[in-house]
Structures are given as structure tokens and as C-alpha cells.
Design an enzyme around this catalytic site. Sequence first.
Site, PDB file in Angstrom:
ATOM      1  N   TYR A 143      59.087  -7.579  61.167  1.00  0.00           N
ATOM      2  CA  TYR A 143      60.287  -7.327  60.364  1.00  0.00           C
ATOM      3  C   TYR A 143      60.599  -5.834  60.265  1.00  0.00           C
ATOM      4  O   TYR A 143      61.719  -5.449  59.953  1.00  0.00           O
ATOM      5  CB  TYR A 143      60.148  -7.913  58.953  1.00  0.00           C
ATOM      6  CG  TYR A 143      60.196  -9.435  58.916  1.00  0.00           C
ATOM      7  CD1 TYR A 143      60.377 -10.180  60.061  1.00  0.00           C
ATOM      8  CD2 TYR A 143      60.053 -10.108  57.711  1.00  0.00           C
ATOM      9  CE1 TYR A 143      60.410 -11.553  60.026  1.00  0.00           C
ATOM     10  CE2 TYR A 143      60.091 -11.498  57.667  1.00  0.00           C
ATOM     11  CZ  TYR A 143      60.268 -12.212  58.820  1.00  0.00           C
ATOM     12  OH  TYR A 143      60.297 -13.571  58.786  1.00  0.00           O
ATOM     13  N   LYS A 193      47.642 -15.670  65.267  1.00  0.00           N
ATOM     14  CA  LYS A 193      47.913 -16.368  66.521  1.00  0.00           C
ATOM     15  C   LYS A 193      47.146 -15.602  67.597  1.00  0.00           C
ATOM     16  O   LYS A 193      47.704 -15.108  68.584  1.00  0.00           O
ATOM     17  CB  LYS A 193      49.436 -16.382  66.769  1.00  0.00           C
ATOM     18  CG  LYS A 193      49.891 -17.250  67.910  1.00  0.00           C
ATOM     19  CD  LYS A 193      49.728 -18.736  67.681  1.00  0.00           C
ATOM     20  CE  LYS A 193      50.124 -19.514  68.925  1.00  0.00           C
ATOM     21  NZ  LYS A 193      49.716 -20.928  68.875  1.00  0.00           N
ATOM     22  N   ASP A 225      49.993 -22.239  63.792  1.00  0.00           N
ATOM     23  CA  ASP A 225      50.544 -23.586  64.028  1.00  0.00           C
ATOM     24  C   ASP A 225      49.658 -24.639  63.365  1.00  0.00           C
ATOM     25  O   ASP A 225      50.145 -25.586  62.738  1.00  0.00           O
ATOM     26  CB  ASP A 225      50.733 -23.851  65.528  1.00  0.00           C
ATOM     27  CG  ASP A 225      49.624 -23.299  66.397  1.00  0.00           C
ATOM     28  OD1 ASP A 225      48.735 -22.607  65.870  1.00  0.00           O
ATOM     29  OD2 ASP A 225      49.629 -23.563  67.616  1.00  0.00           O
ATOM     30  N   ASP A 249      55.994 -15.347  55.561  1.00  0.00           N
ATOM     31  CA  ASP A 249      57.347 -15.712  55.142  1.00  0.00           C
ATOM     32  C   ASP A 249      57.537 -17.224  55.339  1.00  0.00           C
ATOM     33  O   ASP A 249      57.994 -17.945  54.444  1.00  0.00           O
ATOM     34  CB  ASP A 249      58.356 -14.921  55.991  1.00  0.00           C
ATOM     35  CG  ASP A 249      59.770 -15.030  55.476  1.00  0.00           C
ATOM     36  OD1 ASP A 249      59.977 -15.588  54.383  1.00  0.00           O
ATOM     37  OD2 ASP A 249      60.693 -14.552  56.167  1.00  0.00           O
ATOM     38  N   ASP A 253      57.201 -20.511  52.267  1.00  0.00           N
ATOM     39  CA  ASP A 253      58.264 -21.473  51.970  1.00  0.00           C
ATOM     40  C   ASP A 253      57.769 -22.909  52.172  1.00  0.00           C
ATOM     41  O   ASP A 253      58.135 -23.809  51.413  1.00  0.00           O
ATOM     42  CB  ASP A 253      59.499 -21.211  52.840  1.00  0.00           C
ATOM     43  CG  ASP A 253      60.432 -20.191  52.193  1.00  0.00           C
ATOM     44  OD1 ASP A 253      60.006 -19.571  51.199  1.00  0.00           O
ATOM     45  OD2 ASP A 253      61.564 -20.017  52.659  1.00  0.00           O
TER      46      ASP A 253
END
Length: 357
Positions: A143, A193, A225, A249, A253
Site C-alpha cells: 500500500y 505467502k 490462502d 486488510d 474484514d
Amino acid sequence: MSQTKTVVAINGDGIGREIVAAARRIVDAAVTKDNITIEWVEKKAGGEAIDAYGEPLPAETIKACETADAVLLGAVGGPQWDDVAPSIRPEKAILGLRKALGLFCNLRPVRIFKALQDYSPLKPELVQNVDFVIVRELTGGIYFGEREEAEGEGPNELAWDKETYHRYEVERIMDVAIETAAKRRGKITSVDKANVLASSRLWRKIAQEKAAANPEIDMDYLYVDNTAMQLVVNPGQFDVIVTTNLFGDILSDEGAVVSGSLGLLPSASIGTGTALYEPIHGSAPDIAGRGIANPLGTILSAAMMCRYSLNAPKAADAIEAAVEKALEAGYRTGDIYKDGMQRVDTNGMTAAVLQYI
Ligand code: NAD
């Protein structure tokens, strides 16, 4: 003599004014248990600051936050400011505060109150013991990395974003995760990852070093994942999840959805300066000004503020217990109302919590 703590209250937009007012009432009542009084300093940010000053984060707001013991924020944004210039959008206030206060870490607890277990979209037997915290890196990674908007032409048109992590950024977020886990069940899941990304391999290497240096912590490592799947298959297994800005992020959620009640979830952003506390939901413009917003996410954020920034642990425990009792007694705002419950508005829910403080 009681000690005075200074808290900057930023209502922000939409339901912000209603929910921050509710949380202030609760905090004022609860902190007397720790012999503390609060000096509230009201400042503007977001859309209300654009209207008043032409910018979403005035210097005087930043200055007040920098010298305060904590900042409590409602939410910013709304359709009135959809067409303002990108450089002064209301959300710039949040990014600006993170930067000014050095807030490199976001803490998002996901706890499912017994009384609300059937609000989760997951089967009841899966959510009985759900109580975890996501520790998300907040100021690094993709980001904030370099990026290139579309370059080249035709099928070769190309855009890219760069994920980078420095050792110091990973080390300090791991330290927060370890500190958080030490006060809980002592378990950390570091999410990356590393089978694909170089930045994740550095992340994992440092996580392993930190685990070796802190043998009291039980650390395991999951790919993002797999974590996304585990959060819906067996969310009760998690205690502290630590991860990058991008993965955090998305996973936070997902964690919020698992709880099934957006209006109840708190958050804290901490770092090198004053910490910021806010509910995870937005400014809910669709119900703003009607006095029906659920204030519990802000009230629970204020409980975190008492614990982490105001040295008021009794108040923090009392607020969390009072919220649980109000829910057990059947009080519900419209967003979580079900037949047979006691429907209340923002003031009614605040009074319900207050009676158990
Ligand atoms: P939202 O969270 O504001 O609302 C989503 C839905 O949940 C709405 O139906 C709303 O009424 C309901 N809801 C949210 N909080 C509630 C509460 N406390 N009590 C009862 N119902 C509640 O998300 P959105 O509609 O996508 O965004 C609205 C505005 O908020 C946008 O301008 C967005 O940019 C902003 N936003 C701000 C923040 C922040 O300040 N940190 C976070 C998310 C969104």
C-alpha cells in the site's frame, strides 16, 4: 486526588457524533474505578473538517493528537464529499493521522459474545470459542510501495505495485504480536505467502527468529490462502494472528464477517506516538442523525483505550463486562435486533451498558 488524562475526541461524519458521545459517557463513568478523570478535547477531521477548514486533517487536530494520551474517533466520510478533489478526500484524515502519529500497527480483536453467537454466518458449534486478535502491519508493504499506473500500449499495457518490507518493520510488528500474545493465550500465527513472495520469506525468517528468542510463545506459520480457509473452518484455533498490511486488510474484514455483527467490533492503531481508537465500521450515512446507531463498537474501542493508553485496566474490564451483560439482558439496537429482544436506540443501549458499570 484523581489523575487527569487528555483524550482527543474526533466525532467525524455520519453517526460519528452519536457514537462518540455514547462512548464518552461510558468512559467518564468507568474511569473513576481507576481514580482517573478525562479531559476531552474536541477536534475535527474528515468531512466535517473539509466543511469547516477546507482540508480533512487540520494542523491543529494533528497537534492536539500528538500531545494527548489517546485519540477516540467515530468515523469519517459520506456521500457529501464524494466529489471533492482526491487530495482532500475525508479518508486522507485517517492516513494522515497514521502517518503523523507513527501508527504502524492495527489491533483488531474478534470476539463473539455468547449472546450473539447465532449472528455469525458460521454454524454455532464453530464459533463457540472465537476470541482472537489480528495484528496488522499498517504503514508498510504494497500500500505504501512504489507503483506505476498503466504504461505501454495495447496488450503490453502494464501497471505494477511493489511490496517491500524492511527488517525493522517486521521486527517491531512481531514485538507487538508477542506482547499481545503474552497477555492472552500465548499463541501466534504468523501469516505470509513465503512459498511465492520474497518479502514474505523475510517476514517468516524474522518471525522464526523472534519465536526462538521468546520460547514462552507458541508460534506457527500459515500461508494467507490457508488462513482465509481456516478462519471459516475453525476460527476458534486462533489467538493472535500477525500479518502484513495487505493480508491484514483482507483477513480482518473476513474476521469481522465471522463475528456477524459489524457494529460491535473495536480497533486500536498503535505505534510510536499517541494511539488511536475507533470502531471498524464506517460513518453509516444511511442512518446518521436518527439516534439509532449501535454505539458498542465505539464503546469497546474506548475499553481498549482505557487498557492500552490510559492505564485504566479496571475501567477496561468493567466496560467489556457491562457490554456483555447488556447483550445478555437482551438489549439490541436495530442492526442486531431479533424477535423477542428489547429494541433500543443509541441512548437506550448506552444507558443499558451504563447501568452495569
Ligand atoms: P458503513 O460501515 O458505514 O455501513 C455499512 C452498513 O452497516 C450500513 O447499512 C450502516 O447503516 C451499517 N452500520 C455501520 N455501522 C453501524 C452502527 N454502528 N450501527 C448500526 N448500523 C451500522 O460502510 P459504508 O456504507 O461502506 O461506508 C459509509 C462511509 O463510511 C463511506 O464514506 C466510507 O468511506 C466511510 N468509512 C469510513 C471508515 C472509517 O472512518 N474508518 C471505515 C469504513 C468506511
